[in-house]
Scaffold this motif. Structure first.
Motif, PDB file in Angstrom:
ATOM      1  N   ASP A 144       3.135  17.541  -5.621  1.00 36.03           N
ATOM      2  CA  ASP A 144       3.620  16.997  -6.893  1.00 36.03           C
ATOM      3  C   ASP A 144       4.885  16.162  -6.723  1.00 36.03           C
ATOM      4  O   ASP A 144       4.988  15.039  -7.231  1.00 36.03           O
ATOM      5  N   ARG A 145       5.898  16.714  -6.020  1.00 34.69           N
ATOM      6  CA  ARG A 145       7.196  16.050  -5.978  1.00 34.69           C
ATOM      7  C   ARG A 145       7.160  14.734  -5.206  1.00 34.69           C
ATOM      8  O   ARG A 145       7.929  13.822  -5.511  1.00 34.69           O
ATOM      9  N   THR A 146       6.277  14.607  -4.201  1.00 31.91           N
ATOM     10  CA  THR A 146       6.199  13.351  -3.464  1.00 31.91           C
ATOM     11  C   THR A 146       5.374  12.316  -4.227  1.00 31.91           C
ATOM     12  O   THR A 146       5.688  11.121  -4.202  1.00 31.91           O
ATOM     13  N   LEU A 147       4.339  12.758  -4.906  1.00 32.99           N
ATOM     14  CA  LEU A 147       3.548  11.843  -5.738  1.00 32.99           C
ATOM     15  C   LEU A 147       4.410  11.283  -6.872  1.00 32.99           C
ATOM     16  O   LEU A 147       4.387  10.076  -7.160  1.00 32.99           O
ATOM     17  N   MET A 148       5.189  12.146  -7.500  1.00 30.62           N
ATOM     18  CA  MET A 148       6.059  11.705  -8.600  1.00 30.62           C
ATOM     19  C   MET A 148       7.193  10.823  -8.083  1.00 30.62           C
ATOM     20  O   MET A 148       7.588   9.861  -8.748  1.00 30.62           O
ATOM     21  N   SER A 149       7.709  11.136  -6.886  1.00 33.55           N
ATOM     22  CA  SER A 149       8.769  10.306  -6.305  1.00 33.55           C
ATOM     23  C   SER A 149       8.259   8.895  -6.043  1.00 33.55           C
ATOM     24  O   SER A 149       8.969   7.904  -6.284  1.00 33.55           O
ATOM     25  N   ALA A 150       7.034   8.790  -5.530  1.00 34.01           N
ATOM     26  CA  ALA A 150       6.457   7.472  -5.272  1.00 34.01           C
ATOM     27  C   ALA A 150       6.332   6.670  -6.561  1.00 34.01           C
ATOM     28  O   ALA A 150       6.635   5.466  -6.604  1.00 34.01           O
TER      29      ALA A 150
ATOM     30  N   GLN B 239       0.866  -1.172   0.000  1.00 29.32           N
ATOM     31  CA  GLN B 239       0.000   0.000   0.000  1.00 29.32           C
ATOM     32  C   GLN B 239       0.908   1.230   0.000  1.00 29.32           C
ATOM     33  O   GLN B 239       1.864   1.296   0.777  1.00 29.32           O
ATOM     34  N   VAL B 240       0.602   2.200  -0.851  1.00 32.70           N
ATOM     35  CA  VAL B 240       1.466   3.369  -1.015  1.00 32.70           C
ATOM     36  C   VAL B 240       0.686   4.640  -0.722  1.00 32.70           C
ATOM     37  O   VAL B 240      -0.389   4.862  -1.288  1.00 32.70           O
ATOM     38  N   TRP B 241       1.259   5.473   0.164  1.00 30.41           N
ATOM     39  CA  TRP B 241       0.661   6.756   0.508  1.00 30.41           C
ATOM     40  C   TRP B 241       1.655   7.875   0.241  1.00 30.41           C
ATOM     41  O   TRP B 241       2.861   7.698   0.384  1.00 30.41           O
ATOM     42  N   SER B 242       1.141   9.023  -0.141  1.00 28.05           N
ATOM     43  CA  SER B 242       1.985  10.180  -0.411  1.00 28.05           C
ATOM     44  C   SER B 242       1.289  11.441   0.083  1.00 28.05           C
ATOM     45  O   SER B 242       0.060  11.502   0.152  1.00 28.05           O
TER      46      SER B 242
ATOM     47  N   ILE C 139       3.775  -1.119   3.881  1.00 26.70           N
ATOM     48  CA  ILE C 139       3.155   0.186   3.665  1.00 26.70           C
ATOM     49  C   ILE C 139       4.264   1.192   3.430  1.00 26.70           C
ATOM     50  O   ILE C 139       5.224   1.275   4.197  1.00 26.70           O
ATOM     51  N   MET C 140       4.132   1.936   2.358  1.00 25.07           N
ATOM     52  CA  MET C 140       5.146   2.893   1.924  1.00 25.07           C
ATOM     53  C   MET C 140       4.573   4.306   2.017  1.00 25.07           C
ATOM     54  O   MET C 140       3.459   4.558   1.580  1.00 25.07           O
ATOM     55  N   TYR C 141       5.369   5.223   2.614  1.00 25.85           N
ATOM     56  CA  TYR C 141       4.954   6.619   2.721  1.00 25.85           C
ATOM     57  C   TYR C 141       5.955   7.504   1.984  1.00 25.85           C
ATOM     58  O   TYR C 141       7.160   7.470   2.280  1.00 25.85           O
ATOM     59  N   SER C 142       5.471   8.307   1.048  1.00 25.44           N
ATOM     60  CA  SER C 142       6.321   9.243   0.308  1.00 25.44           C
ATOM     61  C   SER C 142       6.088  10.634   0.869  1.00 25.44           C
ATOM     62  O   SER C 142       4.977  11.159   0.801  1.00 25.44           O
TER      63      SER C 142
END
Length: 428
Positions: free
Chosen positions: A107-113, A100-103, A283-286
């Protein structure tokens, strides 16, 4: 077979018991992972007033992920693939049930994820949808900035945090000394960079350093006043300002403590088999440097260094041979060397699950929304201040009324009035 005699039943019994023992004990295995990372290289958030590198000089404007940032996160994704996919903890192919991925909604964190996931899960087999594109879309979830208590808690209204921060600015001796020691330097900085002299020192230093740092990273010419000495001094002020946001037990609880609490809850549910879906493994957090700094503060693992681009904290839950559970916290802040294990105070190595809970429980708010509200003492203080202010206003209002009355009487030359000797400056 006849030669076996009485020894065979005994041997079979011992073998059975041994096999059962192995089945119960098993091998050490990774059970669950929560990880959080900072976005990759970007353009500056803002420019200082005299900066020639205005927003239109950056390809996508301010605060946007660069191509180098994309590469940094693809590299991190490849590392995560080697750490979690290759050993078999995660499937070789993407499974929406396992990760599961959360950001943050930036913009920069969504793109990094997304760049990170391209390195973690390049499509293979029946997941290849275009043979010319070694990438597949994977969902990244987000929350509005003003509601994201896990990854951007400072942007969610919290009266208690605001009050504690104001008290810190007024009373912290280290901050006062820092401001005094840099008073002359700050005046020069305002002249050089074009800031107003009444600007907040730490905020101004941070914005200036961020702009210079990004310009230096992208091989742009720095202004003549940005010498190595000035650059180093701004970096020191910027780093102090970042960790100052979370200093103190209460402010740490209301910021990094929320994310730490979520991580602890996730691993507890994974350990007890009570996750909403027991197939979930990671679970991943950006997020941002402030997110990692807040988590470091909550765990007590601060090293005094600003989390670099694509740095990553990994909280891992293991099931040992004995059946007990242990926790390890790893930090990858340099892609050229392996990650290193963080030492959480009160959590020896190996650190049992219960020891980790005991070591972190005071750093986690039981109910952040409730703790954010001002207590009885705080409300009483505000009421006293409000009462004093209201009283002062009433006295001022009465004074104005009396003064106006005196002026009118004086103009009528009412010699019997007690205001006859009042001297008004605008009548001279």
């Amino acid at each position: 077979m006849a030669a076996c005699g009485r020894t065979c039943p005994v041997f079979l019994l011992i073998l059975t018991v041994f096999c059962v023992f192995l089945g119960v004990q098993g091998e050490r295995s990774l059970q669950f992972v929560s990880l959080v990372y900072r976005h990759g290289d970007r353009s500056p958030v803002l420019a200082f007033p005299n900066d020639k590198n205005t927003e239109d000089t950056w390809p996508q404007g301010f605060g946007q992920l660069s191509q180098e940032g994309m590469r940094q996160h693809h590299n991190l994704g490849t590392f995560l693939k080697e750490r979690y996919v290759t050993p078999g903890f995660l499937n070789a192919s993407y499974s929406r049930y396992q990760i599961q991925v959360w950001s943050t909604d930036v913009d920069r964190t969504l793109m990094s994820a997304q760049a990170d996931l391209s390195g973690l899960y390049p499509p293979s087999g029946d997941q290849v949808w275009n043979p010319d594109i070694a990438w597949q879309p994977i969902p990244v979830h987000t929350r509005p900035v003003g509601e994201d208590v896990l990854l951007r808690p400072m942007d969610v209204p919290c009266p208690k945090y605001s009050k504690l921060t104001e008290e810190f600015k007024l009373t912290d001796p280290e901050l006062k000394k820092l401001e005094e020691d840099n008073k002359e330097f700050f005046q020069q900085l305002c002249t050089w960079a074009g800031w107003q002299p009444d600007a907040d020192m730490l905020t101004t230093a941070d914005l200036t350093f961020d702009a210079l740092f990004c310009e230096k990273a992208h091989n742009r010419t720095l202004p003549a006043w940005a010498t190595p000495e000035v650059y180093a001094r701004l970096q020191k002020l910027s780093t102090f300002g970042m960790f100052a946001l979370f200093s103190g037990k209460e402010r740490s609880r209301l910021t990094g403590g929320t994310l730490l609490g979520a991580m602890v809850q996730n691993m507890t549910q994974a350990k007890d088999g009570t996750l909403p879906d027991n197939r979930l493994r990671l679970i991943m957090y950006s997020a941002h440097d402030t997110t990692l700094a807040a988590l470091h503060t909550a765990m007590g693992t601060v090293n005094g260094i600003q989390p670099p681009y694509a740095s990553c904290i990994m909280v891992e839950l293991y099931r040992e041979d004995s059946g007990d559970h242990t926790v390890e916290v790893w930090y990858r802040n340099d892609s050229s060397v392996p990650p290193y294990q963080l030492k959480v105070p009160g959590c020896p190595h190996p650190c049992s699950y219960q020891q980790f809970l005991n070591a972190t429980k005071d750093a986690i708010p039981a109910d952040r929304a409730k703790e954010c509200q001002l207590g009885i003492t705080d409300i009483w203080t505000i009421q006293v201040i409000a009462g004093v202010a209201a009283g002062a206003f009433i006295v001022l209002l009465i004074g104005i009324v009396v003064l106006v009355g005196c002026v009118r009487r004086y103009r009528r030359r009412d010699q019997g009035n007690y205001c006859v000797n009042v001297s008004l400056p605008w009548q001279h």
